[in-house]
Scaffold this motif. Structure first.
Motif, PDB file in Angstrom:
ATOM      1  N   ARG A 165       0.849  -1.190   0.000  1.00  0.00           N
ATOM      2  CA  ARG A 165       0.000   0.000   0.000  1.00  0.00           C
ATOM      3  C   ARG A 165       0.889   1.246   0.000  1.00  0.00           C
ATOM      4  O   ARG A 165       1.860   1.330   0.744  1.00  0.00           O
ATOM      5  N   GLU A 166       0.552   2.213  -0.853  1.00  0.00           N
ATOM      6  CA  GLU A 166       1.271   3.490  -0.871  1.00  0.00           C
ATOM      7  C   GLU A 166       0.372   4.581  -0.303  1.00  0.00           C
ATOM      8  O   GLU A 166      -0.820   4.650  -0.631  1.00  0.00           O
ATOM      9  N   ILE A 167       0.961   5.391   0.553  1.00  0.00           N
ATOM     10  CA  ILE A 167       0.219   6.491   1.159  1.00  0.00           C
ATOM     11  C   ILE A 167       1.017   7.781   0.984  1.00  0.00           C
ATOM     12  O   ILE A 167       2.239   7.743   0.797  1.00  0.00           O
ATOM     13  N   ALA A 168       0.324   8.905   1.018  1.00  0.00           N
ATOM     14  CA  ALA A 168       0.991  10.198   0.827  1.00  0.00           C
ATOM     15  C   ALA A 168       0.474  11.200   1.848  1.00  0.00           C
ATOM     16  O   ALA A 168      -0.712  11.189   2.207  1.00  0.00           O
ATOM     17  N   ALA A 169       1.379  12.052   2.313  1.00  0.00           N
ATOM     18  CA  ALA A 169       1.014  13.120   3.242  1.00  0.00           C
ATOM     19  C   ALA A 169       1.543  14.438   2.705  1.00  0.00           C
ATOM     20  O   ALA A 169       2.673  14.508   2.206  1.00  0.00           O
ATOM     21  N   ILE A 170       0.736  15.466   2.809  1.00  0.00           N
ATOM     22  CA  ILE A 170       1.110  16.793   2.306  1.00  0.00           C
ATOM     23  C   ILE A 170       0.920  17.813   3.417  1.00  0.00           C
ATOM     24  O   ILE A 170      -0.114  17.836   4.093  1.00  0.00           O
ATOM     25  N   ASP A 171       1.923  18.644   3.574  1.00  0.00           N
ATOM     26  CA  ASP A 171       1.929  19.701   4.586  1.00  0.00           C
ATOM     27  C   ASP A 171       1.915  21.041   3.857  1.00  0.00           C
ATOM     28  O   ASP A 171       2.870  21.372   3.146  1.00  0.00           O
ATOM     29  N   LEU A 172       0.822  21.787   3.985  1.00  0.00           N
ATOM     30  CA  LEU A 172       0.704  23.093   3.342  1.00  0.00           C
ATOM     31  C   LEU A 172       1.161  24.158   4.334  1.00  0.00           C
ATOM     32  O   LEU A 172       0.363  24.703   5.109  1.00  0.00           O
ATOM     33  N   GLY A 173       2.460  24.415   4.354  1.00  0.00           N
ATOM     34  CA  GLY A 173       3.036  25.350   5.304  1.00  0.00           C
ATOM     35  C   GLY A 173       2.977  26.789   4.820  1.00  0.00           C
ATOM     36  O   GLY A 173       2.598  27.080   3.686  1.00  0.00           O
ATOM     37  N   SER A 174       3.392  27.698   5.692  1.00  0.00           N
ATOM     38  CA  SER A 174       3.361  29.124   5.353  1.00  0.00           C
ATOM     39  C   SER A 174       4.460  29.504   4.374  1.00  0.00           C
ATOM     40  O   SER A 174       4.312  30.460   3.605  1.00  0.00           O
ATOM     41  N   ASN A 175       5.565  28.755   4.389  1.00  0.00           N
ATOM     42  CA  ASN A 175       6.677  29.060   3.494  1.00  0.00           C
ATOM     43  C   ASN A 175       6.739  28.072   2.324  1.00  0.00           C
ATOM     44  O   ASN A 175       6.869  28.468   1.173  1.00  0.00           O
ATOM     45  N   SER A 176       6.619  26.781   2.631  1.00  0.00           N
ATOM     46  CA  SER A 176       6.742  25.745   1.596  1.00  0.00           C
ATOM     47  C   SER A 176       5.620  24.726   1.722  1.00  0.00           C
ATOM     48  O   SER A 176       5.052  24.526   2.797  1.00  0.00           O
ATOM     49  N   PHE A 177       5.307  24.088   0.603  1.00  0.00           N
ATOM     50  CA  PHE A 177       4.422  22.932   0.588  1.00  0.00           C
ATOM     51  C   PHE A 177       5.311  21.685   0.442  1.00  0.00           C
ATOM     52  O   PHE A 177       6.196  21.656  -0.414  1.00  0.00           O
ATOM     53  N   HIS A 178       5.065  20.685   1.270  1.00  0.00           N
ATOM     54  CA  HIS A 178       5.861  19.453   1.241  1.00  0.00           C
ATOM     55  C   HIS A 178       4.945  18.262   0.994  1.00  0.00           C
ATOM     56  O   HIS A 178       3.844  18.196   1.544  1.00  0.00           O
ATOM     57  N   MET A 179       5.409  17.305   0.212  1.00  0.00           N
ATOM     58  CA  MET A 179       4.699  16.042   0.025  1.00  0.00           C
ATOM     59  C   MET A 179       5.673  14.896   0.203  1.00  0.00           C
ATOM     60  O   MET A 179       6.798  14.937  -0.303  1.00  0.00           O
ATOM     61  N   VAL A 180       5.254  13.899   0.956  1.00  0.00           N
ATOM     62  CA  VAL A 180       6.066  12.694   1.107  1.00  0.00           C
ATOM     63  C   VAL A 180       5.185  11.490   0.786  1.00  0.00           C
ATOM     64  O   VAL A 180       4.025  11.419   1.188  1.00  0.00           O
ATOM     65  N   VAL A 181       5.731  10.571   0.000  1.00  0.00           N
ATOM     66  CA  VAL A 181       5.021   9.350  -0.393  1.00  0.00           C
ATOM     67  C   VAL A 181       5.761   8.170   0.219  1.00  0.00           C
ATOM     68  O   VAL A 181       6.998   8.123   0.182  1.00  0.00           O
ATOM     69  N   ALA A 182       5.019   7.240   0.794  1.00  0.00           N
ATOM     70  CA  ALA A 182       5.652   6.100   1.471  1.00  0.00           C
ATOM     71  C   ALA A 182       4.897   4.817   1.180  1.00  0.00           C
ATOM     72  O   ALA A 182       3.700   4.826   0.857  1.00  0.00           O
ATOM     73  N   ARG A 183       5.624   3.691   1.276  1.00  0.00           N
ATOM     74  CA  ARG A 183       5.016   2.362   1.180  1.00  0.00           C
ATOM     75  C   ARG A 183       4.886   1.795   2.587  1.00  0.00           C
ATOM     76  O   ARG A 183       5.771   1.963   3.420  1.00  0.00           O
ATOM     77  N   VAL A 184       3.775   1.109   2.808  1.00  0.00           N
ATOM     78  CA  VAL A 184       3.608   0.367   4.060  1.00  0.00           C
ATOM     79  C   VAL A 184       4.240  -0.991   3.850  1.00  0.00           C
ATOM     80  O   VAL A 184       3.738  -1.826   3.090  1.00  0.00           O
ATOM     81  N   VAL A 185       5.372  -1.218   4.506  1.00  0.00           N
ATOM     82  CA  VAL A 185       6.122  -2.458   4.327  1.00  0.00           C
ATOM     83  C   VAL A 185       6.252  -3.138   5.686  1.00  0.00           C
ATOM     84  O   VAL A 185       6.934  -2.636   6.585  1.00  0.00           O
TER      85      VAL A 185
END
Length: 514
Positions: free
Chosen positions: A11-31
């Motif tokens: 399973r792949e999941i993604a989290a996104i942080d909409l910050g005041s300076n930058s937007f970040h996205m990280v994608v990970a596998r559940v292993v």
């Protein structure tokens, strides 16, 4: 013959942080029992820089943010909504026109965006760091973002102190380093302001104590990189090393002139403000040294998303703690919860994902609708709403908290629906069935007895609901029937219709047949 085996794709999941300076996205596998990071993406959006004096985002910053989300959505093609979690932080908490940004984002980004309260942000940051940073004992975690700074003390995976302060490298840069000027005076003013903002919590934090201090996110990472470039290979941030950085910074007269080994170019515009904030934090909390953690809010989102970390348990614990603190009658709350859930299931037999989520929130609201009784019975629904509005509720985002407030506020008495707060993730009309369900559940359980209620059948559409009781039951329960008549008047004033009926008895049916 060669045997082949097929293994289920992780399973792949993604989290996104909409910050005041930058937007970040990280994608990970559940292993197995862990998460394997697949990719990281970062865009400097400078959303916080677009806030004007009235806390409205300008069109340019909204456009930058929406364009970034459009890029992120390309990476997320094929991801189911339950495998993507998006959290917006300080700037969208503050923005008076956040709904404009969120509506425009919907056109290019098919995943719900949660605007999370500051203390919820702090909790998720702690979760991300505690899952990824080695070490034992009590920790202090400090995260300096673009618009706010979060400070948490906790052990293992449990935070015990959570604070979010309105001070960030973007907002401080605009306030104290206007026109890009750096002087000893304005730097000291920024430093003193950060120290002052922590005055109300400093003694409590120092008294609680910690075994190690950990910093996270871009500002502290940049400071660590500069320290390493100064020849301190361990990258530890100490008071003395911070003072060395400040000395070097004050050589420059303008922000855009800053050139320090190890400092990424993208951090230059907000670096002086970030250093001033961290120095103020060190002074206020008497921190001796701090290490850096790569994990932060987005990793916390990832770990909480995976089922085995039981996000729902966090909300259950939050609701249970609040019910206990305000001495809620749990047996009565459970009866209201059961009836409200049954009525909602009858009016929404095949709920969409959003409506299913609202059904879960209805359960929490039913559990907590009487927290205000501890203040006074008179107007206790308003007291309940006030408590839920002004309490940190770990596990609930800002909009979910607003739904709980609305359901408790309108669970009895007059239906002043024009006072309902504006929502973004949900439409106000989607809350109407929940309000009706919890109101009827409260009326039907008003006598607070263990006597089981009869099976009640509901026939419902957008505005008109009909409740059908077993034959003769209402005539045997005249007080409750009178309460239902009063409830009918409340519904009529709101433009709704509530009809009360009784099923035809078998005797009458047999007479008809004859």
């Amino acid at each position: 013959m060669i045997e082949t085996t097929t293994t289920e794709r992780p399973r792949e999941i993604a989290a996104i942080d909409l910050g005041s300076n930058s937007f970040h996205m990280v994608v990970a596998r559940v292993v197995g029992q862990g998460l394997q990071i697949v990719s990281r993406h970062k865009q400097r959006v400078r959303l916080g820089a677009g806030l004007d004096a009235q806390n409205n985002l300008d069109n340019a910053s909204i456009t930058r943010g929406v364009e970034c989300l459009a890029m992120f959505s390309e990476r997320l093609k094929g991801f189911d909504p339950e495998n993507v979690r998006v959290a917006a932080t300080h700037t969208l908490r503050q923005a008076a026109n956040a709904h404009v940004f969120l509506k425009r984002a919907e056109t290019v980004f098919p995943y719900p965006i949660e605007v999370i309260p500051g203390e919820e942000e702090a909790r998720l940051i702690y979760l991300g760091v505690s899952h990824t940073q080695p070490g034992e004992g009590k920790r202090l975690i400090v995260d300096i973002g673009g618009g706010s700074t979060e400070l948490v003390i906790g052990s293992e995976f449990e935070p015990s102190q959570l604070t979010s302060k309105h001070m960030g490298c973007v907002s401080y840069n605009q306030r104290y380093f206007q026109k890009g000027k750096i002087t000893p005076k304005n730097f000291a003013a920024a430093e003193l302001s950060a120290e002052g903002k922590l005055e109300s919590i400093a003694q409590n934090y120092i008294k609680k104590g910690w075994d190690s201090a950990v910093g996270s996110s871009g500002t502290i990472k940049a400071i660590k990189e500069v320290i390493i470039s100064m020849g301190f290979d361990d990258g530890e941030i100490t008071k003395k090393r911070l003072e060395l950085i400040i000395e070097k910074l004050l050589v420059f007269k303008y922000v855009d002139e800053i050139k320090l080994p190890g400092l990424p170019e993208e951090r230059i515009p907000v670096f002086a403000a970030g250093v001033a904030i961290l120095s103020g934090v060190f002074r206020a909390l008497k921190i001796e040294k701090m290490v850096f953690s790569d994990a932060a809010l987005r990793e916390g989102l990832l770990y909480e998303m995976e089922d085995r970390f039981q996000h729902s348990d966090i909300r259950g614990r939050t609701a249970g703690d609040l019910a206990s603190r305000y001495h809620v009658d749990l047996e009565h709350a459970a009866r209201v919860q059961l009836m409200a859930s049954d009525l909602y299931a009858q009016c929404e037999p095949n709920p969409s994902t959003k409506k299913a989520e609202l059904g879960v929130l209805l359960n929490w609201a039913a559990l907590l609708h009487e927290v205000g009784l501890s203040i006074s019975h008179s107007g206790f629904h308003k007291h309940s709403a006030y408590i839920l509005q002004n309490t940190n509720l770990p596990g609930f985002n800002q909009e979910q908290q607003t739904v709980l407030v609305s359901l408790t506020r309108f669970h009895r008495k007059s239906l002043k629906l024009h006072e309902m707060p504006e929502l973004v993730l949900f439409k106000p009309k989607q809350l109407h069935p929940l309000i009706r369900a919890i109101r009827l559940a409260c009326v039907l359980n008003v006598q607070r007895t263990d006597e089981p209620l009869p099976d009640v059948t509901l026939d419902a559409d957008d505005k008109d609901w009909t409740l059908t009781f077993p034959s003769g039951w209402l005539s045997d329960n005249r007080l409750l029937a009178a309460d239902l008549e009063t409830e009918q008047d409340y519904w009529t004033s709101a433009g709704w219709s509530l009809s009360i009926a009784e099923a035809i008895s078998d005797d009458i049916e047999s007479e008809k047949d004859q």
